[in-house]
Design a protein around this motif. Structure first.
Motif, short mmCIF file in Angstrom:
data_model
loop_
_atom_site.label_atom_id
_atom_site.label_comp_id
_atom_site.label_asym_id
_atom_site.label_seq_id
_atom_site.Cartn_x
_atom_site.Cartn_y
_atom_site.Cartn_z
N ILE A 59 0.84 -1.21 0.00
CA ILE A 59 0.00 0.00 0.00
C ILE A 59 0.87 1.25 0.00
O ILE A 59 0.71 2.16 -0.84
CB ILE A 59 -0.94 -0.01 1.22
N SER A 60 1.83 1.32 0.95
CA SER A 60 2.67 2.52 1.05
C SER A 60 3.55 2.68 -0.19
O SER A 60 3.72 3.80 -0.71
CB SER A 60 3.53 2.46 2.32
N MET A 61 4.11 1.60 -0.70
CA MET A 61 5.02 1.70 -1.85
C MET A 61 4.27 2.05 -3.13
O MET A 61 4.76 2.81 -3.97
CB MET A 61 5.80 0.39 -2.03
N LEU A 62 3.07 1.50 -3.29
CA LEU A 62 2.28 1.81 -4.49
C LEU A 62 1.83 3.27 -4.48
O LEU A 62 1.90 3.97 -5.49
CB LEU A 62 1.08 0.86 -4.57
N PHE A 63 1.38 3.74 -3.31
CA PHE A 63 0.96 5.14 -3.20
C PHE A 63 2.15 6.07 -3.42
O PHE A 63 2.05 7.07 -4.13
CB PHE A 63 0.33 5.37 -1.82
N LEU A 64 3.30 5.72 -2.84
CA LEU A 64 4.49 6.54 -3.01
C LEU A 64 4.94 6.56 -4.48
O LEU A 64 5.39 7.59 -4.99
CB LEU A 64 5.62 6.00 -2.13
N SER A 65 4.77 5.44 -5.16
CA SER A 65 5.11 5.38 -6.59
C SER A 65 4.25 6.35 -7.40
O SER A 65 4.75 7.07 -8.27
CB SER A 65 4.91 3.94 -7.10
N PHE A 66 2.96 6.40 -7.07
CA PHE A 66 2.06 7.33 -7.78
C PHE A 66 2.38 8.78 -7.45
O PHE A 66 2.34 9.65 -8.33
CB PHE A 66 0.60 7.00 -7.42
N VAL A 67 2.70 9.04 -6.18
CA VAL A 67 3.06 10.41 -5.77
C VAL A 67 4.30 10.88 -6.54
O VAL A 67 4.35 12.00 -7.06
CB VAL A 67 3.31 10.48 -4.25
N LEU A 68 5.30 10.02 -6.64
CA LEU A 68 6.54 10.39 -7.34
C LEU A 68 6.32 10.52 -8.84
O LEU A 68 6.93 11.37 -9.50
CB LEU A 68 7.63 9.35 -7.06
N LEU A 69 5.43 9.69 -9.40
CA LEU A 69 5.12 9.78 -10.83
C LEU A 69 4.48 11.13 -11.16
O LEU A 69 4.89 11.83 -12.10
CB LEU A 69 4.18 8.63 -11.23
N ILE A 70 3.47 11.50 -10.37
CA ILE A 70 2.79 12.78 -10.60
C ILE A 70 3.74 13.94 -10.33
O ILE A 70 3.75 14.94 -11.06
CB ILE A 70 1.52 12.86 -9.72
N SER A 71 4.58 13.80 -9.29
CA SER A 71 5.54 14.86 -8.97
C SER A 71 6.52 15.08 -10.11
O SER A 71 6.87 16.22 -10.43
CB SER A 71 6.31 14.51 -7.69
#
Length: 576
Positions: A59-71
């Motif tokens: 959960i944390s790694m997938l959400f962080l992946s999306f945050v970094l992608l959008i960033s």
């Protein structure tokens, strides 16, 4: 100058690489069912250990992946959007600080260590909202940070309450929190999530925060900061099962969803319309979470982040091209001049409506079907139905005013898609908004949900969407008549279009109330009873007391004679 040109590219590459790594780790954790925890003990207080914890699960790694992608997309986009700004470097550093705070918040399962990210989000978002240094931005920033401080105080109180558990790890402890003993803790966590995710009555700050630059809105106020509250509630979801807090959260989130959808149909500011749609989708996430489906809430959180960031980036290009106007009535017919941006914006809009086989369809359709299937009260069901129709309605209204319709730009007709940096930055998010919904549904739900509905309820979502879209487009075709008709019900129109007077109540009324109550306290307290019983009263009493002692020390015959007579009289009265 070289640093200004390349800073957005290096940031994009760094964040994009981080997103890819986090995505791979998330898939490994998901397929193996593993969770890694890193713990560092800072100090020990009696039986309590103050620890800094990081959790690495899917959960944390997938959400962080999306945050970094959008960033990464937003940083590259900012290279062109903020190019002429004299504080360009400061802006880029602030956005990077924001991404770091979000990462700290996502990876922390501990109420102590989560404060680093939680407070960092509030502080950096305030700095970004007041980036354009004018009175409007200052007011919006103050409303934003003061609203969020309510949630910060709730988190601090929760830390004090959880101290009796012997641990602040809410991922583990949430399984053992009974309503009878921990009702106050659950309520405080809910309040902190409501302030971060701008639920009623804290909704006023989200549209006000649109005073920030558009890249900030694309990152901060669509997919990261405002979803921090939802993410916290997903982590706390085990404590909500069978709790009375669930019904309270359900009705608040459904009301927020309806209120934001209604307000967006009366709004003319392009960025505020998208902000209100974000508010509506946050209501969707928290409402399905309150029904006991945290996995569905997380699924919608991820898919919504993609198309909402894309929608803000398209809005930024349009605002940039039409001479920094944000009023949709000054746009129109943009499809003739900006076909690429309009195509991306149409994809994002249709994904928001839940158009079949786009990213928003897989999460939103499943959420609505599960909500219709659940034991939900009639009021919440009605709010779900109306909010869904209103979403399609304001989307069609936005398309009519800005993308299609008549050309209203008069002499400002030099709009085009010539900015390659901004156009290229949207390609990845545009592709994700089309395909990522189905990919996520395969990953997050390898076993399908069993949904049993009647044919009427099954087709309800489609019927609501068609009716809402038709009404939204037809009302705005009759633009003049529609606007004049709304003047007949002026009070209802003003109330609907102003988020039920929430910005007014959150700023002016609270200020007036605090001013009047302060005057009363000052008049009755500081200059009244506090003076009488406090300093002035004590001064008067001590003065009399010391004057009596002073008279006794003078050894005056008159004083002793008076005291002798008084003592004789008292003795006679007592014995006779």
């Amino acid at each position: 100058m070289v640093w200004k040109i390349y800073m957005h590219k290096t940031s994009m590459l760094g964040l994009g690489s981080g997103s890819l790594i986090c995505g791979v780790v998330a898939l490994l954790k998901l397929f193996k069912g593993e969770t890694s925890v890193v713990e560092w003990e800072l100090m020990s207080l009696n039986s309590l250990s103050v620890v800094f914890v990081l959790i690495f699960d899917w959960i944390s790694m997938l959400f962080l992946s999306f945050v970094l992608l959008i960033s990464s997309s937003v940083m590259y986009y900012s290279g062109s959007y903020m190019n002429g700004d004299k504080n360009f470097d400061r802006f880029m550093y602030l956005v990077l600080m924001f991404v770091l705070s979000m990462a700290m918040m996502v990876l922390s399962p501990n109420l102590i260590s989560i404060l680093l990210g939680w407070d960092g989000l509030g502080l950096v978002s305030y700095a970004l909202v007041i980036f354009y240094q004018n009175e409007k931005s200052a007011n919006a920033g103050m409303l934003t940070i003061l609203s969020n401080r309510v949630g910060d105080v709730a988190i601090l109180l929760s830390i004090g309450l959880m101290a009796s558990l012997g641990s602040w790890n809410f991922v583990i402890c949430s399984y053992y929190l009974m309503d009878s003993e921990w009702m106050l803790l659950k309520f405080l966590v809910m309040v902190s999530a409501m302030t971060k995710s701008a639920q009623i009555p804290f909704s006023a700050w989200l549209p006000a925060a649109m005073a920030a630059p558009t890249p900030v809105s694309a990152l901060v106020h669509s997919s990261t900061l405002v979803t921090a509250g939802v993410y916290l509630m997903i982590r706390f979801s085990a404590a909500l099962e069978g709790s009375k807090i669930q019904s309270m959260l359900l009705i608040i989130s459904c009301l927020t969803m309806f209120m934001a959808g209604l307000g967006a149909n009366f709004e003319y500011d392009l960025k505020k319309i998208i902000a209100l749609s974000t508010l509506s989708q946050l209501g969707v996430m928290l409402s399905i979470l309150a029904l006991g489906y945290p996995d569905l809430s997380f699924f919608h959180l991820l898919s919504h982040a993609l198309f909402k960031a894309l929608l803000f980036m398209c809005a930024g290009i349009i605002i940039h091209s039409v001479g920094n106007y944000q009023d949709i009535r000054h746009m129109g017919g943009l499809v003739q001049f900006m076909p690429l941006s309009v195509a991306f914006m149409s994809v994002a809009n249709l994904a928001l409506c839940g158009f079949p086989f786009l990213a928003g369809f897989y999460s939103k359709d499943m959420i609505l079907e599960v909500a219709f299937m659940s034991w939900v009260n009639f009021v919440s069901l009605l709010l779900y139905i109306m909010a869904t129709g209103l979403t399609v309605s304001y989307t069609m209204r936005l398309i009519f005013y800005s993308l299609s319709g008549n050309f209203n730009l008069s002499v400002l007709s030099n709009t085009s898609d010539e900015d390659k940096v901004m156009s290229h930055s949207m390609v990845l998010l545009g592709v994700s908004a089309v395909f990522m919904g189905s990919v996520l549904s395969w990953l997050v739900f390898p076993e399908p949900y069993m949904i049993c509905l009647s044919s009427l309820m099954k087709n309800m979502v489609l019927m609501i969407s068609l009716v809402g879209g038709s009404l939204g487009y037809m009302f705005n075709l009759l633009t003049i008549n529609y606007n004049l008709k709304s003047l007949y019900n002026y009070k209802v129109t003003v109330m609907s279009g102003s988020m039920w007077f929430m910005p007014f109540l959150s700023t002016k009324k609270i200020g007036e109330m605090s001013f009047l109550s302060g005057m009363s306290v000052n008049k009755l307290g500081d200059k009244g009873w506090f003076e009488y019983f406090g300093s002035q009263g004590l001064y008067y009493s001590f003065s009399k007391f010391f004057m009596m002692f002073n008279a006794l020390q003078l050894n005056s015959v008159k004083v002793f004679m008076k005291m002798f007579v008084i003592s004789v009289v008292i003795t006679l009265l007592v014995f006779l």
